[in-house]
Design an enzyme around this catalytic site. Structure first.
Site, PDB file in Angstrom:
ATOM      1  N   THR A  27       0.869  -1.179   0.000  1.00  0.00           N
ATOM      2  CA  THR A  27       0.000   0.000   0.000  1.00  0.00           C
ATOM      3  C   THR A  27       0.902   1.224   0.000  1.00  0.00           C
ATOM      4  O   THR A  27       2.112   1.115   0.208  1.00  0.00           O
ATOM      5  CB  THR A  27      -0.909   0.035   1.245  1.00  0.00           C
ATOM      6  OG1 THR A  27      -0.088   0.213   2.411  1.00  0.00           O
ATOM      7  CG2 THR A  27      -1.721  -1.240   1.390  1.00  0.00           C
ATOM      8  N   ALA A  57       3.144  -1.273   4.803  1.00  0.00           N
ATOM      9  CA  ALA A  57       2.408  -0.113   5.323  1.00  0.00           C
ATOM     10  C   ALA A  57       3.404   1.033   5.419  1.00  0.00           C
ATOM     11  O   ALA A  57       4.474   0.886   6.035  1.00  0.00           O
ATOM     12  CB  ALA A  57       1.819  -0.438   6.695  1.00  0.00           C
ATOM     13  N   VAL A  83       7.423  -2.517   7.012  1.00  0.00           N
ATOM     14  CA  VAL A  83       7.328  -1.057   7.119  1.00  0.00           C
ATOM     15  C   VAL A  83       7.931  -0.447   5.863  1.00  0.00           C
ATOM     16  O   VAL A  83       9.052  -0.786   5.468  1.00  0.00           O
ATOM     17  CB  VAL A  83       8.068  -0.557   8.380  1.00  0.00           C
ATOM     18  CG1 VAL A  83       8.068   0.968   8.430  1.00  0.00           C
ATOM     19  CG2 VAL A  83       7.432  -1.143   9.631  1.00  0.00           C
ATOM     20  N   LYS A  84       7.167   0.445   5.238  1.00  0.00           N
ATOM     21  CA  LYS A  84       7.617   1.041   3.982  1.00  0.00           C
ATOM     22  C   LYS A  84       8.153   2.434   4.281  1.00  0.00           C
ATOM     23  O   LYS A  84       7.449   3.271   4.857  1.00  0.00           O
ATOM     24  CB  LYS A  84       6.423   1.110   3.031  1.00  0.00           C
ATOM     25  CG  LYS A  84       6.770   1.090   1.567  1.00  0.00           C
ATOM     26  CD  LYS A  84       5.469   0.930   0.797  1.00  0.00           C
ATOM     27  CE  LYS A  84       5.653   0.956  -0.681  1.00  0.00           C
ATOM     28  NZ  LYS A  84       4.365   1.024  -1.383  1.00  0.00           N
ATOM     29  N   VAL A  85       9.402   2.656   3.892  1.00  0.00           N
ATOM     30  CA  VAL A  85      10.024   3.965   4.143  1.00  0.00           C
ATOM     31  C   VAL A  85      10.527   4.530   2.813  1.00  0.00           C
ATOM     32  O   VAL A  85      10.878   3.775   1.905  1.00  0.00           O
ATOM     33  CB  VAL A  85      11.210   3.860   5.143  1.00  0.00           C
ATOM     34  CG1 VAL A  85      10.752   3.317   6.484  1.00  0.00           C
ATOM     35  CG2 VAL A  85      12.351   3.020   4.590  1.00  0.00           C
TER      36      VAL A  85
END
Ligand code: E4P
Length: 219
Positions: A27, A57, A83-85
């Site tokens: 996402t 996310a 975790v998307k950074v």
């Protein structure tokens, strides 16, 4: 090759994960906004319950400290959260810290091989090169995938997987598969298109018509 769905649409995730071919979900803030859901945390929890594999996310803070706090909070929502950074100095600092804590991290918005090397050195689980957006500005997104796959193969210590993002259709998936990319994240429309071939449709119609016409009994 693993397939993730690039959407925050729960109905599409439900429908397409029933194929048994979906390994995870990605996402981003735009996709979450498009889904119409106002409660991000419960949306992420709901998606994570629908698929077995990683659900990316994305953080929204731009400074390292608040980004790290967001990342830890997102990671605590379910065991399959990645975790998307963003591929920024702060994003890579957070990537390094979270990866050392055993959290899966997807480094997003990668547009060059140099950036992908930085993500791998920061211990990213996935790096997401955006092929469609490069094509959109007249560059060749797939040659970036070729470069990154070649570089990562030369350094077995890099465990980062190449997650082909900003996919625009089945041709991107096939090209990425030929290059040996680990993952492609597909808009739901692309996965649906991958099933379709006019000769499959007409062939099946012919088989059914011949079977019915012959009046064959099945037992
Ligand atoms: C990746 O994880 C992103 O969500 C992504 O693929 C965005 O692609 P777009 O160019 O279709 O917005």
């Amino acid at each position: 090759m693993k397939f993730f769905l690039d959407t925050a649409d729960l109905d599409a995730i439900r429908e397409l994960s029933a194929t048994g071919l979906v390994d995870g979900v990605t996402t981003n803030p735009s996709l979450v906004a498009k889904s119409g859901h106002k409660d991000f945390i419960s949306l992420v929890r709901a998606i994570a319950a629908l698929v077995p594999g990683p659900v990316s996310a994305e953080v929204t803070a731009s400074e390292a400290e608040p980004m790290l706090a967001q990342g830890r909070a997102l990671a605590s929502l379910a065991p399959n959260i990645a975790v998307k950074v963003p591929l920024t100095p702060a994003g890579l600092r957070v990537c390094k810290t979270l990866s050392a804590e055993g959290v899966k991290v997807n480094v997003t918005l990668c547009f060059s091989a140099a950036q992908a090397i930085l993500a791998a050195k920061a211990g990213a689980t996935f790096v997401s090169p955006f092929v469609g957006r490069l094509d959109d500005i007249g560059e060749d997104g797939m040659s970036l995938i070729a470069d990154i796959v070649t570089i990562f193969k030369a350094y077995p210590a890099f465990t980062t997987e190449v997650l082909v993002a900003s996919v625009r259709g089945p041709a991107h998936v096939v090209a990425a598969a030929k290059l040996g990319a680990h993952v492609a994240t597909l808009p739901p429309s692309t996965l649906r298109q991958m099933f379709a071939h006019p000769l499959t449709t007409s062939g099946l119609a012919q088989f059914t018509a011949d079977w019915e016409k012959a009046g064959i009994r099945e037992g």
